[in-house]
Design a protein around this motif. Structure first.
Motif, PDB file in Angstrom:
ATOM      1  N   UNK A 142      19.588  44.415  -2.464  1.00  0.00           N
ATOM      2  CA  UNK A 142      19.038  43.461  -1.946  1.00  0.00           C
ATOM      3  C   UNK A 142      18.893  41.962  -2.432  1.00  0.00           C
ATOM      4  N   UNK A 143      19.585  40.905  -2.019  1.00  0.00           N
ATOM      5  CA  UNK A 143      19.409  39.563  -2.349  1.00  0.00           C
ATOM      6  C   UNK A 143      18.367  38.880  -1.982  1.00  0.00           C
ATOM      7  N   UNK A 151      13.549  39.390  -4.159  1.00  0.00           N
ATOM      8  CA  UNK A 151      13.610  38.943  -5.454  1.00  0.00           C
ATOM      9  C   UNK A 151      14.021  37.297  -5.242  1.00  0.00           C
ATOM     10  N   UNK A 152      14.472  36.830  -6.384  1.00  0.00           N
ATOM     11  CA  UNK A 152      14.837  35.385  -6.374  1.00  0.00           C
ATOM     12  C   UNK A 152      16.194  35.032  -6.487  1.00  0.00           C
ATOM     13  N   UNK A 153      17.179  36.362  -6.759  1.00  0.00           N
ATOM     14  CA  UNK A 153      18.580  35.853  -6.766  1.00  0.00           C
ATOM     15  C   UNK A 153      19.410  36.102  -5.605  1.00  0.00           C
ATOM     16  N   UNK A 154      20.078  35.085  -5.199  1.00  0.00           N
ATOM     17  CA  UNK A 154      21.071  35.440  -4.079  1.00  0.00           C
ATOM     18  C   UNK A 154      21.901  36.572  -3.941  1.00  0.00           C
ATOM     19  N   UNK A 173      22.662  44.147   0.653  1.00  0.00           N
ATOM     20  CA  UNK A 173      21.759  43.837   1.647  1.00  0.00           C
ATOM     21  C   UNK A 173      21.199  42.388   1.368  1.00  0.00           C
ATOM     22  N   UNK A 174      20.702  41.689   2.416  1.00  0.00           N
ATOM     23  CA  UNK A 174      20.291  40.515   2.234  1.00  0.00           C
ATOM     24  C   UNK A 174      21.213  39.154   2.857  1.00  0.00           C
ATOM     25  N   UNK A 175      20.932  38.942   4.042  1.00  0.00           N
ATOM     26  CA  UNK A 175      21.828  37.840   4.757  1.00  0.00           C
ATOM     27  C   UNK A 175      22.965  38.496   5.343  1.00  0.00           C
ATOM     28  N   UNK A 229       0.543  40.304  -3.267  1.00  0.00           N
ATOM     29  CA  UNK A 229       0.478  39.861  -4.474  1.00  0.00           C
ATOM     30  C   UNK A 229       2.191  40.036  -5.130  1.00  0.00           C
ATOM     31  N   UNK A 230       2.914  40.327  -4.283  1.00  0.00           N
ATOM     32  CA  UNK A 230       4.369  40.316  -4.609  1.00  0.00           C
ATOM     33  C   UNK A 230       5.199  39.443  -3.460  1.00  0.00           C
ATOM     34  N   UNK A 231       6.368  39.078  -4.167  1.00  0.00           N
ATOM     35  CA  UNK A 231       7.014  38.095  -3.332  1.00  0.00           C
ATOM     36  C   UNK A 231       7.501  38.984  -1.962  1.00  0.00           C
TER      37      UNK A 231
END
Length: 354
Positions: A142-143, A151-154, A173-175, A229-231
């Protein structure tokens, strides 16, 4: 024709018809949604973290009564009863075990010995390499565009790194929300895509209609650490803005109230709530209010996803929420994704010259 074109390592590994995965979203991915995805040819995954062991057993039985297609269960690797949940899955012939955190090596071995496909979720190359070395059958990547813990990476940067790093199928996954994304993921070397927000916003999702309409009216997400506490990528709402502005005392009071509610629903004791929070605190600098919030984040999600109170709950969401405008059935969604992806891939092939 479509099935043949989109035959991938993921479809062969899991036995599903299409390389499309519905992620295990807490309070969202229940029997109704999972069975609808499975019947439509995708891989539906039950979210078990918000279920007791007895509720999980009932949910697995309900899915099996609705469909004969393969499906999966998402597990918390650090759950105290993870072993019992694995036993339940093996006994009931569940095809796939997915994990939000890397499972212990012995847990992977036990599942694989029973013929269960193991698919951990990761957000970094080193994590993918670790679980691949431990014997995971595939990995879901997952991006930063994805909803929930992220996380911070696309995705477009993370995905090719992991495809190059491991020799097992990679699920992107992610987007992702349509056939263009699936075609792009396959071009990167992925074996399929996973979608969360897009499946949440279907007619088969059990999320209250007023909450779905709330999502459809939103165009902005925010990544906050104030939930646990987590992104955490969520919809930007007054509640989230309030959490962002909370001082230590008000944040602790809110956390205690929410923890008490989650304890009543889950049947957990206060020591168990604290223990879960401390487990999530491991390796992180969390305040005591965040420890409590980490243990009862499911309560904040439940307020919206079950009780229909977007004003009181936290709503995980990927950035794709800004481009989703409808509530198709899972069958309509998966068919449209696969047909469009197949068309794109055929079109790209026509541009090649000998």
């Amino acid at each position: 024709m479509i099935d043949q074109m989109l035959d991938t390592p993921l479809t062969r590994l899991t036995g599903v018809r299409h390389p499309v995965v519905q992620t295990g979203m807490g309070w969202v991915a229940g029997p109704r949604l999972v069975s609808a995805v499975a019947e439509a040819g995708g891989l539906g995954i039950l979210a078990s973290a918000t279920m007791t062991l007895e509720q999980l057993a009932a949910a697995v039985e309900e899915v099996r009564s609705r469909t004969g297609a393969p499906f999966g269960v998402n597990l918390r690797a650090d759950a105290a009863d993870a072993g019992e949940r694995v036993d339940l899955m093996i006994k009931n012939g569940v095809k796939v075990a997915s994990f939000a955190l890397a499972p212990r090596r012995e847990l992977i071995d036990r599942l694989k010995e029973a013929g269960v496909v193991v698919i951990p979720s990761v957000g970094a190359r080193r994590h993918a390499e670790k679980v691949a070395a431990w014997g995971a059958d595939a990995v879901l990547v997952q991006g930063g565009e994805g909803g929930g813990h992220t996380g911070p990476v696309a995705t477009t940067l993370l995905l090719p790194q992991i495809v190059d790093a491991v020799d097992i199928p990679v699920i992107a996954a992610g987007g992702f929300f349509d056939g263009r994304g699936l075609a792009a993921a396959l071009a990167y070397g992925a074996a399929g895509v996973a979608m969360g927000t897009r499946f949440l916003l279907t007619s088969d999702s059990s999320v209250p209609e007023e909450v779905k309409r709330f999502y459809l009216g939103m165009s902005e997400t925010v990544v906050t650490r104030q939930v646990d506490g987590m992104p955490h990528r969520v919809l930007r709402t007054p509640l989230v803005d309030g959490l962002e502005r909370s001082g230590r005392l008000s944040g602790l009071a809110r956390a205690v109230r929410s923890a008490a509610g989650f304890r009543r629903i889950s049947g957990m004791t206060w020591p168990a709530v604290i223990r879960d929070g401390l487990a999530m605190r491991h390796g992180r600098e969390l305040t005591w209010s965040q420890v409590l919030m980490a243990a009862n984040t499911p309560m904040l999600l439940r307020a919206a996803m079950v009780d229909g109170r977007p004003d009181l709950g936290v709503m995980a969401s990927g950035q794709v929420v800004a481009v989703i405008e409808d509530l198709p059935s899972c069958e309509e969604l998966i068919d449209s994704v696969v047909i469009r992806a197949a068309g794109i891939l055929r079109g790209l092939g026509s541009h090649l010259t000998a």
